[in-house]
Design a protein around this motif. Structure first.
Motif, PDB file in Angstrom:
ATOM      1  N   ALA A  23      -7.681  20.785  18.719  1.00  0.00           N
ATOM      2  CA  ALA A  23      -7.763  19.719  19.710  1.00  0.00           C
ATOM      3  C   ALA A  23      -6.635  19.786  20.725  1.00  0.00           C
ATOM      4  O   ALA A  23      -6.722  19.186  21.807  1.00  0.00           O
ATOM      5  CB  ALA A  23      -7.745  18.357  19.012  1.00  0.00           C
ATOM      6  N   ALA A  24      -5.561  20.526  20.395  1.00  0.00           N
ATOM      7  CA  ALA A  24      -4.443  20.664  21.334  1.00  0.00           C
ATOM      8  C   ALA A  24      -4.831  21.507  22.548  1.00  0.00           C
ATOM      9  O   ALA A  24      -4.214  21.381  23.611  1.00  0.00           O
ATOM     10  CB  ALA A  24      -3.248  21.298  20.632  1.00  0.00           C
ATOM     11  N   VAL A  25      -5.844  22.355  22.408  1.00  0.00           N
ATOM     12  CA  VAL A  25      -6.216  23.271  23.491  1.00  0.00           C
ATOM     13  C   VAL A  25      -6.689  22.534  24.746  1.00  0.00           C
ATOM     14  O   VAL A  25      -6.198  22.814  25.849  1.00  0.00           O
ATOM     15  CB  VAL A  25      -7.254  24.288  23.005  1.00  0.00           C
ATOM     16  CG1 VAL A  25      -7.736  25.171  24.162  1.00  0.00           C
ATOM     17  CG2 VAL A  25      -6.663  25.154  21.893  1.00  0.00           C
ATOM     18  N   PRO A  26      -7.645  21.583  24.657  1.00  0.00           N
ATOM     19  CA  PRO A  26      -8.041  20.880  25.880  1.00  0.00           C
ATOM     20  C   PRO A  26      -6.920  20.044  26.497  1.00  0.00           C
ATOM     21  O   PRO A  26      -6.850  19.911  27.721  1.00  0.00           O
ATOM     22  CB  PRO A  26      -9.214  19.985  25.429  1.00  0.00           C
ATOM     23  CG  PRO A  26      -9.110  19.907  23.948  1.00  0.00           C
ATOM     24  CD  PRO A  26      -8.497  21.190  23.512  1.00  0.00           C
ATOM     25  N   VAL A  27      -6.043  19.491  25.657  1.00  0.00           N
ATOM     26  CA  VAL A  27      -4.899  18.743  26.195  1.00  0.00           C
ATOM     27  C   VAL A  27      -3.998  19.675  26.987  1.00  0.00           C
ATOM     28  O   VAL A  27      -3.528  19.348  28.089  1.00  0.00           O
ATOM     29  CB  VAL A  27      -4.111  18.062  25.060  1.00  0.00           C
ATOM     30  CG1 VAL A  27      -2.901  17.323  25.629  1.00  0.00           C
ATOM     31  CG2 VAL A  27      -5.002  17.101  24.290  1.00  0.00           C
ATOM     32  N   ALA A  28      -3.758  20.862  26.433  1.00  0.00           N
ATOM     33  CA  ALA A  28      -2.958  21.856  27.148  1.00  0.00           C
ATOM     34  C   ALA A  28      -3.654  22.284  28.435  1.00  0.00           C
ATOM     35  O   ALA A  28      -2.986  22.559  29.443  1.00  0.00           O
ATOM     36  CB  ALA A  28      -2.716  23.069  26.249  1.00  0.00           C
ATOM     37  N   GLY A  29      -4.981  22.329  28.409  1.00  0.00           N
ATOM     38  CA  GLY A  29      -5.721  22.676  29.624  1.00  0.00           C
ATOM     39  C   GLY A  29      -5.491  21.676  30.739  1.00  0.00           C
ATOM     40  O   GLY A  29      -5.339  22.055  31.913  1.00  0.00           O
ATOM     41  N   VAL A  30      -5.452  20.396  30.386  1.00  0.00           N
ATOM     42  CA  VAL A  30      -5.181  19.355  31.389  1.00  0.00           C
ATOM     43  C   VAL A  30      -3.768  19.520  31.946  1.00  0.00           C
ATOM     44  O   VAL A  30      -3.540  19.408  33.153  1.00  0.00           O
ATOM     45  CB  VAL A  30      -5.361  17.950  30.768  1.00  0.00           C
ATOM     46  CG1 VAL A  30      -4.933  16.864  31.756  1.00  0.00           C
ATOM     47  CG2 VAL A  30      -6.810  17.737  30.356  1.00  0.00           C
ATOM     48  N   ALA A  31      -2.805  19.782  31.058  1.00  0.00           N
ATOM     49  CA  ALA A  31      -1.426  19.982  31.502  1.00  0.00           C
ATOM     50  C   ALA A  31      -1.314  21.203  32.411  1.00  0.00           C
ATOM     51  O   ALA A  31      -0.609  21.172  33.425  1.00  0.00           O
ATOM     52  CB  ALA A  31      -0.506  20.150  30.278  1.00  0.00           C
ATOM     53  N   PHE A  32      -2.017  22.276  32.065  1.00  0.00           N
ATOM     54  CA  PHE A  32      -1.996  23.497  32.880  1.00  0.00           C
ATOM     55  C   PHE A  32      -2.568  23.214  34.267  1.00  0.00           C
ATOM     56  O   PHE A  32      -1.999  23.638  35.284  1.00  0.00           O
ATOM     57  CB  PHE A  32      -2.811  24.587  32.188  1.00  0.00           C
ATOM     58  CG  PHE A  32      -2.675  25.950  32.822  1.00  0.00           C
ATOM     59  CD1 PHE A  32      -1.775  26.863  32.310  1.00  0.00           C
ATOM     60  CD2 PHE A  32      -3.458  26.314  33.918  1.00  0.00           C
ATOM     61  CE1 PHE A  32      -1.640  28.134  32.881  1.00  0.00           C
ATOM     62  CE2 PHE A  32      -3.331  27.567  34.494  1.00  0.00           C
ATOM     63  CZ  PHE A  32      -2.421  28.488  33.977  1.00  0.00           C
ATOM     64  N   LEU A  33      -3.677  22.491  34.305  1.00  0.00           N
ATOM     65  CA  LEU A  33      -4.304  22.167  35.589  1.00  0.00           C
ATOM     66  C   LEU A  33      -3.385  21.313  36.451  1.00  0.00           C
ATOM     67  O   LEU A  33      -3.230  21.572  37.658  1.00  0.00           O
ATOM     68  CB  LEU A  33      -5.628  21.436  35.345  1.00  0.00           C
ATOM     69  CG  LEU A  33      -6.432  21.043  36.588  1.00  0.00           C
ATOM     70  CD1 LEU A  33      -6.833  22.279  37.379  1.00  0.00           C
ATOM     71  CD2 LEU A  33      -7.672  20.235  36.197  1.00  0.00           C
TER      72      LEU A  33
END
Length: 212
Positions: free
Chosen positions: A182-192
């Motif tokens: 579940a950390a992956v989509p959160v990291a995706g938002v941070a990356f964006l």
């Protein structure tokens, strides 16, 4: 000679220099990544760790090595992020978030202790960069620094607490691997958020001014 940008603090004989403060919205991506890094630090504590240990047949004392494998690399890269992140935040935080994603995925699919330690070290490297860049950007805020600092510190403390709680709940209901995934989509938002702010700085010319 080009005049310094407004608000900059230039080098004064023997006293070093500091960069111009970035807009506060530049903190969005690094801060979210820093909070995610904090939650991933403690997510292996409690019932989550019990599930991981039993699944991978690890000793009870292995939790110490798993924790240190994350924390020590994080502290090292946090120093780098703090020293350099005030000048090139996007260039540091984007690789940091990428390491967070890679580490979370490696941890999720780790079959045993050896790969788990490597995965935790990779995640720690990414978390440390996010922590350091966030601290460097907060230090350079010309106004509202205390409010920004307290907001970030509060969020970090909550992340440290929420990480193991969320991990425990999901582990008991389903699998210990899902909270890490579940950390992956959160990291995706941070990356964006970090990428968009970096592009905005380039378009506005702010990044160029700070690199001089």
């Amino acid at each position: 000679m080009t005049a310094p940008a407004s608000g900059s603090v230039d080098a004064v004989a023997g006293h070093g220099s500091r960069d111009v403060a970035f807009p506060v919205w530049v903190l969005a991506g690094p801060t979210l990544a820093a909070w995610l890094g904090a939650s991933l630090l403690t997510i292996t504590v409690g019932p989550q760790w019990t599930s991981m240990r039993l699944d991978m047949q690890l000793s009870a004392l292995a939790v110490v090595w798993v924790f240190l494998a994350y924390l020590l690399p994080a502290l090292a890269t946090a120093a780098v992020g703090f020293l350099v992140g005030g000048r090139w935040p996007t260039a540091l935080v984007l690789p940091g978030i990428s390491l967070l994603v890679l580490g979370a995925l490696l941890t999720t699919f780790s079959p045993g202790g050896a790969l788990l330690l490597v995965a935790r070290a990779v995640t720690g490297l990414g978390a440390g960069l996010a922590w350091g860049v966030t601290a460097a950007l907060v230090r350079q805020q010309p106004a509202g620094r205390n409010r920004t600092s307290w907001a970030i510190i509060t969020g970090t403390v909550l992340a440290l607490v929420v990480g193991p709680l969320f991990g425990a709940l999901v582990s008991m209901a389903m699998s210990w691997r899902l909270p890490l995934l579940a950390a992956v989509p959160v990291a995706g938002v941070a990356f964006l958020a970090a990428a968009v702010s970096g592009i905005a700085l380039l378009v506005s010319g702010d990044a160029g001014n700070r690199a001089r």
